[in-house]
Design an enzyme around this catalytic site. Sequence first.
Site, PDB file in Angstrom:
ATOM      1  N   GLU A 441     -13.537   5.964  21.539  1.00  0.00           N
ATOM      2  CA  GLU A 441     -12.770   6.661  22.585  1.00  0.00           C
ATOM      3  C   GLU A 441     -12.113   5.791  23.642  1.00  0.00           C
ATOM      4  O   GLU A 441     -11.558   6.339  24.608  1.00  0.00           O
ATOM      5  CB  GLU A 441     -13.652   7.718  23.274  1.00  0.00           C
ATOM      6  CG  GLU A 441     -14.034   8.841  22.353  1.00  0.00           C
ATOM      7  CD  GLU A 441     -14.786   9.984  23.040  1.00  0.00           C
ATOM      8  OE1 GLU A 441     -15.185   9.835  24.199  1.00  0.00           O
ATOM      9  OE2 GLU A 441     -14.962  11.037  22.395  1.00  0.00           O
TER      10      GLU A 441
HETATM   11  C1  BMA Z   1     -18.179  11.743  23.179  1.00  0.00           C
HETATM   12  C2  BMA Z   1     -19.122  10.757  22.581  1.00  0.00           C
HETATM   13  C3  BMA Z   1     -20.190  10.364  23.527  1.00  0.00           C
HETATM   14  C4  BMA Z   1     -20.671  11.483  24.375  1.00  0.00           C
HETATM   15  C5  BMA Z   1     -20.204  12.802  23.860  1.00  0.00           C
HETATM   16  C6  BMA Z   1     -20.590  13.948  24.722  1.00  0.00           C
HETATM   17  O1  BMA Z   1     -17.378  11.164  24.121  1.00  0.00           O
HETATM   18  O2  BMA Z   1     -18.417   9.681  22.041  1.00  0.00           O
HETATM   19  O3  BMA Z   1     -19.726   9.312  24.332  1.00  0.00           O
HETATM   20  O4  BMA Z   1     -22.036  11.449  24.466  1.00  0.00           O
HETATM   21  O5  BMA Z   1     -18.822  12.814  23.736  1.00  0.00           O
HETATM   22  O6  BMA Z   1     -20.022  13.887  25.992  1.00  0.00           O
END
Ligand code: BMA
Length: 846
Positions: A441
């Site tokens: 991300e």
């Molecule tokens: C995404 C994942 C994690 C996180 C999840 C829930 O961003 O890649 O970083 O725990 O969402 O927020």
Amino acid sequence: MLAAVSTTASPPHTITLDQGWTFRQQGKPDGAWMPATVPGCVHTDLLASKKIADPFYRTNEKDQQWIENASWEYRTSFKVDREVLAHDRVDLVFKGLDTYARVSLNGRPLLTANNMFREWRADAKRLLKEGDNQLVILFASPIETVMPAYQKLGYVLPAVNDQAEKRVSIFTRKAPYHYGWDWGPRLVTAGVWRPVLLQAWSGARIVDVQVVQGPLTDQVAKLSAVVEVEAARAGKALLSLRLRGKEQLATREVQLRRGVNKTRLEFEIAEPRRWWPAGMGEQALYPIDVDAALPGGEAVAPFSTRVGLRTIEVVHQKDKDGKSFFFKVNGVPVFMKGANYIPSDSFPSRVTADRYRSLLQSAVDANMNMLRVWGGGIYEDDKFYDLCDELGLLVWQDFMFGCSLYPGDKDFLENVRQEAIENVRRLRNHPSVAIWAGNNESEAAWVGWGWQKQFGWTKQQQARIWGDYKKLFHVLLPKVCKEHDPGRFYTRSSPSANDDALPVNKVGFGDMHFWGVWHAQEPYESYKANTSRFMSEYGFQSFPELETVKSYTLPTDWNIESPVMLSHQRHPRGNQLIREYMQRDYRTPRDFPSFLYVGQLLQAEIIRFAAEAHRRRMPYCMGSLYWQLDDCWPVASWSGMDYHLRWKALHYYARRFFAPVLVSPTEDGGVVSVHLVSDRQKELAGRLVVRLQDFAGKVLSEVARDVRVPAGSSASYHSVPRAELLKGVDPGKVVLVAELREKTTPLGRSLFYFAKAKDLTLPAPQLAVNVSRAAAGGVTVSLTAGRLAKNVYLGGVTIPGRFSDNYFDLLAGETVNIDFRTEAPATIDLEAFQKALAVRTLVDTF
Ligand code: BMA
């Protein structure tokens, strides 16, 4: 050819240094040495010595934050005899040091380490002596060590999940989740987290064998093994390769130079059996042994590896809808079903082979074929990938970067380069490894999370930060992959469209993380419109079941706003979001256990809605990996399986919504349709029955038709306007039952309700429950419903084990037999079991 090898020289030795370790805090006046476990870490060692309480219990974690600011000394002594010292080389090998370590041997410096994800090796011969040797490792605080770099940088880099005021984690190559996450505690460990070995060898050592797969047909697999040999002195060697226990396939005489030598051995495997992902065929594996014979007669330790023969491609091409993203295995496009994997313990050295097996077997049992090893954790242990190979679980492997931006100085990049090389080399022979991904991300965040404004960077700083990002994820990591693992696809980030001109994380373009549901509070129905080409993340939280909650609370804590429960809920709006979504669909649960149960149903229903929407869109969408498979401690999170490996409702649901053949009823624009989705590789002929019935079992209408479902397809096989179907009956009192049968075998069944759970007029189910001794010696619970029993839950049993099914609906008049699966089924006391067993259904919770 070389002459026959004599065996006069001593064999290579490998000694594991896992005994006699002690540790203490550095610079503490009363600092007595305490026993330590290696591999392990300072938290688990302090716990074992009763210096701290269980960090997972109640709010103990909060009192243990000082540990990250301290420095720690570890030491052991070990005996070395003359025979070992007679070798050309005696290496000390550290499979993993967490993180800033200075190692000394007999009072003299041996090596320094600064990356948890790397292996460290040094020739220790010059420092070793016959008899006792003292090994000391000093671990400096990972916080203090990088504080100067943090202060000097001149701008702040985002590390959104780092739970400290000064977020220094991004300067250190250490498991990001140790610094906290929105499902994890902050427990910044230090220690010897992977084994320490003493390796004595003479002449030469086989460092690595990379097996490169050439053309693969049903007749023959053409392969080559790139053998890397480190020679302590120049000379000849005869390399040979065989399949374990079989005849030799290739041999080659080589002239070794001092240092590292690379040689290629070509070989073939006739009539190769293919490796397939779970559900598509067998997981054929070929263990390979490589030997080296030296003319001097020194014995060289053979090198063993294992391969699976399959082709794998990522098809990531522009098309009319945007840019595709799918996997082809052995030429067949495969829909990926699975979840995101996080380290299964805050202290990774605690994760045993059994725990890995249980987790991964659970994934396969839920019809998964892919896990994403997410970038905020660790490059997992070899055992993890071995099991994935054996079980047919493809691995999406992130590099360990996530939700953050990183420094771009030379030292940092070089450190990452070595880390990437080592891990790519370690994992590249595994048939399960399907793809490399740069990070989690970070690209999407740069584009869409408003960081530029939030952090107030100047234009120049922004250019530098993004420049550093590109150096790492657009240049360095793909280069390492290309050089060391040319056959495997590299994607810059998850999600990404891998093209500066294309949008990131947008429907139609590459893989997508969709968090509109949950983070943005959108109704879960919006999963339908937000189905992209490959859904690599989406998720919804729940609390673990009561037995797990008990493991970290006292009954006085049983309120989700209590300090203890809040400390085990790391998403700032987690409770609020769960409540909000629960109110939309369910009536208010009457008590705490009911709340936990309804919360799990809520999560399971929402993720089911998403996963089915994704599967119905095949082949436009070719993957659905929910966030997240597991937990690293007992907590409220997006997981389907809790820290104690108890399946939440979601995991039971996953087994159904990821079934090879899915019956999926849905409603769009007032029309109810029944889709059939098949992951089979052959057409299936079956009979689809769609029936409307009331909760007392009375059938109001029924249609049946023969259907042919092509291999790897999704389509609607039946559709009726809702109004026509219901013809005036109360939508809260009926259910649509869609069943698919192949001859007489039921293949799948799904129920479709016309109203939200809170608007259903649920009858008292008149459940008859009977517990009996199963034929195999275990226990069977037989349930018969007089009326619809919605979301039957079997609980209360504290014996480790799990019910063969749970959280299911039972229609009026139906009987099911549920087995209780446990290690020693015969030892279960039937009467005690019966007493403990608590059965509830949705109607009991309001
Ligand atoms: C995404 C994942 C994690 C996180 C999840 C829930 O961003 O890649 O970083 O725990 O969402 O927020």
